[in-house]
Design a protein around this motif. Structure first.
Motif, PDB file in Angstrom:
ATOM      1  N   GLY A  61       4.885  13.963   5.912  1.00 21.77           N
ATOM      2  CA  GLY A  61       4.878  14.193   4.473  1.00 21.77           C
ATOM      3  C   GLY A  61       6.062  13.546   3.761  1.00 21.77           C
ATOM      4  O   GLY A  61       6.016  13.277   2.570  1.00 21.77           O
ATOM      5  N   HIS A  62       7.133  13.282   4.486  1.00 23.89           N
ATOM      6  CA  HIS A  62       8.356  12.752   3.861  1.00 23.89           C
ATOM      7  C   HIS A  62       8.322  11.233   3.707  1.00 23.89           C
ATOM      8  O   HIS A  62       9.190  10.645   3.098  1.00 23.89           O
ATOM      9  N   LEU A  63       7.318  10.592   4.294  1.00 24.51           N
ATOM     10  CA  LEU A  63       7.332   9.129   4.355  1.00 24.51           C
ATOM     11  C   LEU A  63       6.912   8.525   3.009  1.00 24.51           C
ATOM     12  O   LEU A  63       5.764   8.599   2.611  1.00 24.51           O
ATOM     13  N   MET A  64       7.880   7.915   2.319  1.00 20.69           N
ATOM     14  CA  MET A  64       7.606   7.338   1.002  1.00 20.69           C
ATOM     15  C   MET A  64       7.408   5.837   1.131  1.00 20.69           C
ATOM     16  O   MET A  64       8.120   5.168   1.877  1.00 20.69           O
ATOM     17  N   VAL A  65       6.447   5.317   0.390  1.00 25.50           N
ATOM     18  CA  VAL A  65       6.237   3.872   0.371  1.00 25.50           C
ATOM     19  C   VAL A  65       6.070   3.417  -1.072  1.00 25.50           C
ATOM     20  O   VAL A  65       5.674   4.195  -1.940  1.00 25.50           O
ATOM     21  N   ARG A  66       6.370   2.171  -1.289  1.00 19.44           N
ATOM     22  CA  ARG A  66       6.159   1.570  -2.591  1.00 19.44           C
ATOM     23  C   ARG A  66       4.775   0.944  -2.548  1.00 19.44           C
ATOM     24  O   ARG A  66       4.512   0.071  -1.717  1.00 19.44           O
ATOM     25  N   VAL A  67       3.871   1.424  -3.384  1.00 22.07           N
ATOM     26  CA  VAL A  67       2.510   0.890  -3.353  1.00 22.07           C
ATOM     27  C   VAL A  67       2.459  -0.421  -4.121  1.00 22.07           C
ATOM     28  O   VAL A  67       1.868  -1.403  -3.698  1.00 22.07           O
ATOM     29  N   GLY A  68       3.074  -0.431  -5.256  1.00 21.94           N
ATOM     30  CA  GLY A  68       3.088  -1.608  -6.112  1.00 21.94           C
ATOM     31  C   GLY A  68       4.000  -1.234  -7.246  1.00 21.94           C
ATOM     32  O   GLY A  68       5.210  -1.170  -7.068  1.00 21.94           O
ATOM     33  N   GLY A  69       3.428  -0.910  -8.368  1.00 22.51           N
ATOM     34  CA  GLY A  69       4.238  -0.469  -9.493  1.00 22.51           C
ATOM     35  C   GLY A  69       4.646   0.995  -9.395  1.00 22.51           C
ATOM     36  O   GLY A  69       5.219   1.538 -10.313  1.00 22.51           O
ATOM     37  N   PHE A  70       4.328   1.634  -8.310  1.00 21.11           N
ATOM     38  CA  PHE A  70       4.725   3.037  -8.180  1.00 21.11           C
ATOM     39  C   PHE A  70       4.960   3.384  -6.712  1.00 21.11           C
ATOM     40  O   PHE A  70       4.569   2.642  -5.818  1.00 21.11           O
ATOM     41  N   SER A  71       5.613   4.525  -6.512  1.00 22.40           N
ATOM     42  CA  SER A  71       5.859   5.011  -5.158  1.00 22.40           C
ATOM     43  C   SER A  71       4.937   6.185  -4.877  1.00 22.40           C
ATOM     44  O   SER A  71       4.460   6.838  -5.797  1.00 22.40           O
TER      45      SER A  71
END
Lengths: 685, 252
Positions: A654-664
Motif C-alpha cells: 500500500g505504501h508504494l507510490m508511483v508517478r503515473v504521468g501528471g499525477f501520483s
C-alpha cells in the motif's frame, strides 16, 4: 451577478462539511448536486444528474424529476454545446472522449486559476469589502460574499467549540473580520476561501505563508516541529479535497518577494510531504542557480525515499520558456505556476484551461486512410484520396492536426464566452489581479491574459511511426493493409517497423521526427489561436493515464504498436523503446523545445540502488539534464521487482507510490492496464 | 597515423559500474581466457584467427567509436566519468587499443581499461600514459587454480599487476567471487593484501544470468547449478576480507 450571489447564499453553506475529530483546520467540502463551479462540481451552473440518479437508486421522485426538467438546457455545459459554432461542432461532434474513438474532443472546465492569496491575507474579508466599495460592479456582490463567508465561519466556530477544538475556534474568530496575524490563521482563511472559489491549485504557498511562519518562529509561538504539524494538517485536508490531478502547491523559484521566509516554509513543506506520503498535494519545487541548494537537496532526499514529491521545475529554463511561449516579460514569467498535471498559468493574472484532448496517432491514421477511421470507415477528417508517399502522408497529417486544433480553439473561445456570460465567479474574479480595477468579470474582460491549451496524446507514437515508415520504405498500401488486419499476416513488416529508429535513444533518425511532430503540434495550436484572435493558445504534453485510454480506442499504428496498446507517456519514449541508456534518453528529451508550449511532463524512473547508494551519479544525471535544457522532471524511485511483488501481493504494498504521468498514485490502486504500462517503462539503474 | 579497424561487439552508454562516474563502455571482441563464470561467452571468439567466428561482432574505427563517446561528454564532465574499454580482452587487439585510447586522451576523455592483465611489459609501457584507471581483474591466487578456472596460468597476469603497482598506476582491483570455484581463505587473504596496494578493490558477485548465452552458443554451461550470489553473502565475504586487513574494499 444577482443570480450568482443568491446561488452562493445557498451553495456555500451546503458545500462546507463539518469539522472531523482530529482536524486542525475547518474546511471539508462535499460538492452539492447542483450549483456553480469552475471545475470541481462541473463547469459554471451544473446539475450532476449521474450522481443524483445514483443517490436515488435511479428512481427519481417527482420533485427530483421536476428539478431535472428545470435544469434541462439550462446548465452551462448544455448551453455551450447547443450554441457551439457550426464548424467547430462539425469537427467535434461528441463529448464522449472516454468511450469513442475520435481525433479530438472538447472538455468542459476552467482548470487553471490560482487566486491572489497575498492580497486576501493582507486585506482579510473586511479589506476585501473596503477595497471594492467604490466599484459599481463589485461592491454589492463582495458585500454579500463576505457576509456568506462570515456565516460559514460562524457555523464552524460553533462546531469547533462543540468539539472542544479551541485552536480552530480561535483562528476562525480571528479571521472573521480582520486579516490573519499568524500562519495558523493565514492557513485557515486561505483554505476556506480556496474552497469557496472552486479552484484547487494554490500557487506559491512558500512566498505567501513564509512571512507569517517566520514571525511565528521568531516570537516563539511555533517551533519547526509544531509548524510542520500544521502543514501536515493542511496537507491532510488537501488530500481530503481529493483531486490527485490538481491540488498543486508550489515552493521555491525565481521572483519570490520573501525568499528567505519562503525557504523556511518550503523546507517544512517538503518535510510534511515526506511524512504524509500521500498522492496529494502535488508539491512542486522550483529551483534556479542562485537558490539555496539545501532546498533541492531536501527535495531529492524525499524523492530518494520513494515519495514522488516534490516534482522538479528548473526556473533557469522554465522562466525564459514561459516568457517566450506566453509572450510576456521574464519578470512576469517568473510568476508562472504549474497546475493540474503539468500545465502552466501565470499566477492570478491569467485564465487558463486545458479544454480539449487530441489523439494524435488517430489523426495520423485518419490521414493515412484518406479522412476516414480505419476500423469503422466513418468519415471524421479531411476527406480526399489516400496518400501514397511519406511526404503526402505528412501533409495530410498536418491538415488533420490543424483541423482539430482550429475546432478546439474556436470551441474553447465559445466555452469562455458562454461561461463568462453565465457566471462571474465572484471569488475568483475579485481575487484575481485585474477584475476589480477593470470593473469586469473574470471571463468577460477581467483577466489580463486569456490563455488555453489542448492536451495532445501519443506524440511519440506519431514520431516513431513516421521514422519507421521512412526507415523501412514500406508502401503505404501495405501499411494500410497491415493496420486493418492489426498485423495479422504482416508480422515481418511489423518486426521491421518495431526495430526501426525510435525516439529516446539519442538517434538522430528517431529524434528528428519527434522534434518535427512536436514543433508541428505546437505551431498548429498557436496558429489556431491566432485565427480567433488569441496569441496564447498552446498544446500541453501531459499525462493522466489518457495515454492508456486513448491507446485502447486506437487501431494499430505504423510504429508497430498493436491495436489497443497504450501510447507513450507524455514526452517520453514509448514503453521499453529507450534502449540506449539514461544518458541517451536525456539527450533525446532535451531536443524538444520547451518554449513552444504550455507545459510538458517528463517521467523518469530510477532504481533505489542508483538514487541511494550512488547518489552522486544520480545527481550528475539530473544536473546535466537540467543544464542541457531540461525544464521539468517527475521522478519515481522504484525497483521493478517491487512493482512485480506489488502486483502479486497488493495488500503488502500500500505504501508504494508511483508517478503515473501528471499525477501520483498508490500503485496498488491503479487499474491493471495502467499498472502494466508503468511496469513496462524503463527503470534507469 | 594509419586509421586502424578494431572488432567490437557492443558500445554501452550510461555505464555506471565500469569505473568512476558515468561512462561509455566499448566491448572489444576476443579473449584468450575462458573463465568459468564468464557471462559474455560470445566475446571469446577472435575472428581474425583462423576457424573462429563472431557473428555478432562488427568492425569499427576509433573515430566511429569516439563519435558515440562524444555524445555524453557533459555527463562525464559532471560525474568524473569517461570512456571504458572492456571486452573480451581489449589487449588482444593491442594496436587498435592504443590508437583508440590515444585519440580518446587527445579529445580530453578520462579513460579506463578493463583488463585481465594478460599482456606484456612493452604494451603496458605504451598503455600507461593513455590510461587513467586500470580496472584489473584478480581471479585466483594460485597458479594451478588460475589455470583450472580461467584456462591460463597467472604468471604474466601477476607480473602485470606488480608492474602497475610499482609504477604507481591508478588501479581498481576487480574480484569476481564464485562460491565453489575461487572463494577460499587463501584467496580472501590475498585480496586483502593486494587491496592495500591499489586505489580500490571491488568485489563482484557471481550471477547466473549468462547461462542462456552458453546454451545459445551450444557450449556446456560450466557452473551449472551454482546460484547467483546473494548480497548478504557478498557482504559476509567483504567483512572477511576486511578482517584479514583489506582496505578500500567495496561490493560492486
Amino acid at each position: 451577478m444577482e443570480r450568482e450571489t443568491r446561488v452562493l447564499e445557498v451553495f456555500l453553506p451546503l458545500l462546507f462539511q463539518p469539522i472531523q475529530p482530529g482536524d486542525r483546520f475547518a474546511g471539508r467540502v462535499a460538492y452539492p448536486y447542483v450549483g456553480i463551479s469552475l471545475e470541481p462540481g462541473g463547469l459554471g451552473y451544473y446539475c450532476d444528474v449521474a450522481r443524483i440518479l445514483a443517490q436515488c437508486n435511479h428512481r427519481p421522485n417527482a420533485a427530483v424529476q421536476s428539478m431535472f426538467e428545470f435544469w434541462k438546457g439550462r446548465t452551462t455545459r448544455e448551453l455551450i454545446r447547443e450554441s457551439a459554432p457550426f464548424e467547430a461542432s462539425k469537427a467535434l461532434p461528441s463529448d464522449e472522449w472516454m468511450t469513442e474513438s475520435r481525433p479530438a474532443f472538447p472538455l468542459y472546465r476552467i482548470g487553471g486559476i490560482v487566486l491572489d492569496y497575498e492580497k486576501l491575507l493582507s486585506w482579510g474579508t473586511a479589506g476585501l469589502q473596503q477595497n471594492t466599495e467604490e466599484s459599481p460592479l463589485w461592491s454589492a456582490p463582495v458585500q454579500s460574499l463576505c457576509a456568506i463567508l462570515r456565516r460559514v465561519i460562524s457555523t464552524y466556530v460553533d462546531q469547533a467549540r462543540q468539539l472542544g477544538s479551541t485552536d480552530i475556534a480561535d483562528s476562525l474568530l480571528a479571521i472573521q473580520n480582520r486579516p490573519p496575524a499568524s500562519v495558523r490563521d493565514a492557513i485557515q482563511l486561505l483554505w476556506i476561501v480556496a474552497l469557496s472559489s472552486g479552484t484547487w491549485n494554490y500557487g506559491r504557498l512558500d512566498d505567501i505563508l513564509g512571512p507569517y511562519l517566520q514571525a511565528d518562529l521568531k516570537d516563539g509561538s511555533l517551533t519547526d516541529e509544531s509548524a510542520t504539524d500544521l502543514v501536515v494538517a493542511l496537507w491532510d485536508l488537501i488530500s481530503q479535497y481529493d483531486n490527485k490531478w490538481n491540488n498543486r502547491v508550489i515552493v521555491g523559484g525565481k521572483g519570490r518577494k520573501n525568499p528567505e521566509a519562503a525557504d523556511a516554509f518550503a523546507r517544512i513543506a517538503i518535510e510534511a510531504s515526506r511524512r504524509v506520503r500521500r498522492d496529494q498535494p502535488q508539491l512542486s519545487l522550483r529551483f534556479y542557480g542562485g537558490q539555496d541548494p539545501d532546498l533541492l537537496r531536501r527535495g531529492l532526499d524525499s524523492i530518494a525515499e520513494g515519495v514522488t514529491f516534490p516534482i522538479l521545475y528548473n526556473d533557469d529554463v522554465y522562466v525564459p520558456a514561459v516568457s517566450r511561449a506566453f509572450r510576456v516579460t521574464e519578470e512576469e514569467a517568473e510568476q508562472y505556476l504549474p497546475y493540474g498535471c503539468g500545465e502552466t498559468v501565470l499566477s492570478h493574472c491569467s485564465v487558463s484551461s486545458p479544454n480539449g484532448v487530441m489523439n494524435l496517432p488517430l489523426c495520423l491514421l485518419i490521414a493515412l486512410f484518406g479522412g476516414v477511421h480505419p476500423q469503422t470507415g466513418v468519415a471524421m477528417g479531411v476527406m480526399g484520396s489516400v496518400p501514397n508517399s511519406l511526404d503526402e502522408l505528412w501533409q495530410r497529417y498536418c491538415l488533420e492536426v490543424d483541423r482539430g486544433m482550429e475546432a478546439l480553439a474556436a470551441y474553447q473561445r465559445h466555452i469562455y464566452d458562454v461561461t463568462g456570460t453565465e457566471a462571474a465567479f465572484i471569488v475568483a474574479s475579485v481575487l484575481g489581479s485585474d477584475c476589480v480595477n477593470r470593473d469586469k468579470t473574470l471571463l468577460a474582460g477581467g483577466s489580463r491574459y486569456v490563455t488555453a491549451c489542448v492536451e495532445t496524446y501519443g506524440n511519440t507514437n506519431v514520431a516513431d511511426s513516421f521514422a519507421a515508415i521512412e526507415h523501412t520504405r514500406v508502401s503505404l498500401d501495405a501499411m494500410r493493409e497491415a493496420i486493418r488486419a492489426n498485423w495479422v499476416g504482416s508480422e515481418d513488416l511489423r518486426h521491421s517497423l518495431v526495430s526501426s529508429p525510435k525516439y529516446g535513444n539519442d538517434d538522430p533518425n528517431g529524434d528528428r521526427w519527434a522534434v518535427r511532430v512536436h514543433e508541428q503540434a505546437c505551431g498548429s495550436a498557436n496558429r489556431a489561436g491566432e485565427r480567433i484572435g488569441w496569441d496564447r493558445h498552446h498544446i500541453v504534453i501531459i499525462n493522466n493515464s489518457v495515454n492508456v485510454l486513448f491507446g485502447q480506442l486506437t487501431p494499430a499504428t505504423p510504429d508497430g504498436r498493436s491495436s489497443g496498446d497504450t501510447f507513450a507517456n507524455a514526452n517520453n519514449p514509448a514503453p521499453g523503446n529507450d534502449r540506449n541508456g539514461v544518458t541517451a534518453f536525456i539527450n533525446s528529451l532535451v531536443k524538444l523545445d520547451a518554449s513552444l508550449h504550455a507545459g510538458a511532463v517528463q517521467n523518469m524512473k530510477f532504481s533505489p540502488d542508483l538514487v541511494k547508494r550512488r547518489r552522486p551519479l544520480f545527481e550528475s544525471l539530473l544536473d546535466v539534464y537540467f543544464a542541457k535544457g531540461g525544464a521539468q522532471a517527475m521522478i519515481t524511485v522504484v525497483n521493478r521487482a517491487d512493482l512485480e511483488a506489488a502486483l502479486l501481493e497488493p495488500e503488502k504494498w500500500g505504501h508504494l507510490m508511483v508517478r503515473v504521468g501528471g499525477f501520483s498514485a498508490r500503485f496498488v490502486d491503479l487499474a491493471p492496464d495502467i499498472q502494466r504500462e508503468i511496469l513496462e517503462r524503463t527503470v534507469h539503474d | 597515423m594509419t586509421k586502424l579497424t578494431g572488432v567490437i561487439f557492443d558500445i554501452q552508454r550510461s555505464a555506471m559500474h565500469d569505473g568512476p562516474g558515468i561512462r561509455t563502455t566499448v566491448f572489444f571482441q576476443g579473449c584468450p581466457l575462458r573463465c568459468r563464470w564468464c557471462h559474455n561467452p560470445e566475446s571469446w571468439a577472435r575472428p581474425w584467427l583462423k576457424g573462429q567466428s563472431a557473428p555478432k561482432s562488427r568492425s569499427a574505427t576509433a573515430d566511429e567509436i569516439l563519435e558515440v563517446v562524444e555524445l555524453d561528454r557533459a555527463f562525464y564532465e559532471r560525474s568524473g566519468g569517461g570512456l571504458t574499454v572492456s571486452g573480451g580482452e581489449p589487449t588482444a587487439q593491442p594496436e587498435f587499443l592504443v590508437q583508440l585510447l590515444t585519440e580518446a586522451k587527445s579529445l580530453g576523455f578520462h579513460t579506463c581499461l578493463d583488463t585481465t592483465g594478460l599482456f606484456g611489459s612493452s604494451l603496458l609501457a605504451r598503455l600507461f600514459p593513455i590510461t587513467d584507471v586500470f580496472l584489473l581483474d584478480y581471479k585466483a591466487s594460485s597458479s594451478v587454480e588460475h589455470q583450472e578456472l580461467t584456462g591460463v596460468d597467472n604468471r604474466a597476469i601477476a607480473a602485470t599487476r606488480k608492474r602497475l603497482v610499482a609504477t604507481g598506476a591508478n588501479v581498481i582491483l576487480r574480484c569476481p567471487l564464485i562460491d565453489g570455484a575461487n572463494v577460499n581463505g587463501r584467496h580472501l587473504s590475498e585480496i586483502a593484501r593486494i587491496s592495500r596496494q591499489v586505489a580500490q578493490t571491488q568485489l563482484l558477485p557471481y550471477h547466473s544470468l549468462g547461462r542462456h548465452k552458453y546454451e545459445a552458443l551450444g557450449i556446456r554451461v560450466p557452473l551449472a547449478g551454482v546460484p547467483s550470489m546473494s548480497s548478504d553473502r557478498l557482504d559476509e565475504l567483504r567483512d572477511a576480507i576486511v578482517l584479514r586487513g583489506g582496505v578500500r574494499v567495496e561490493v560492486g
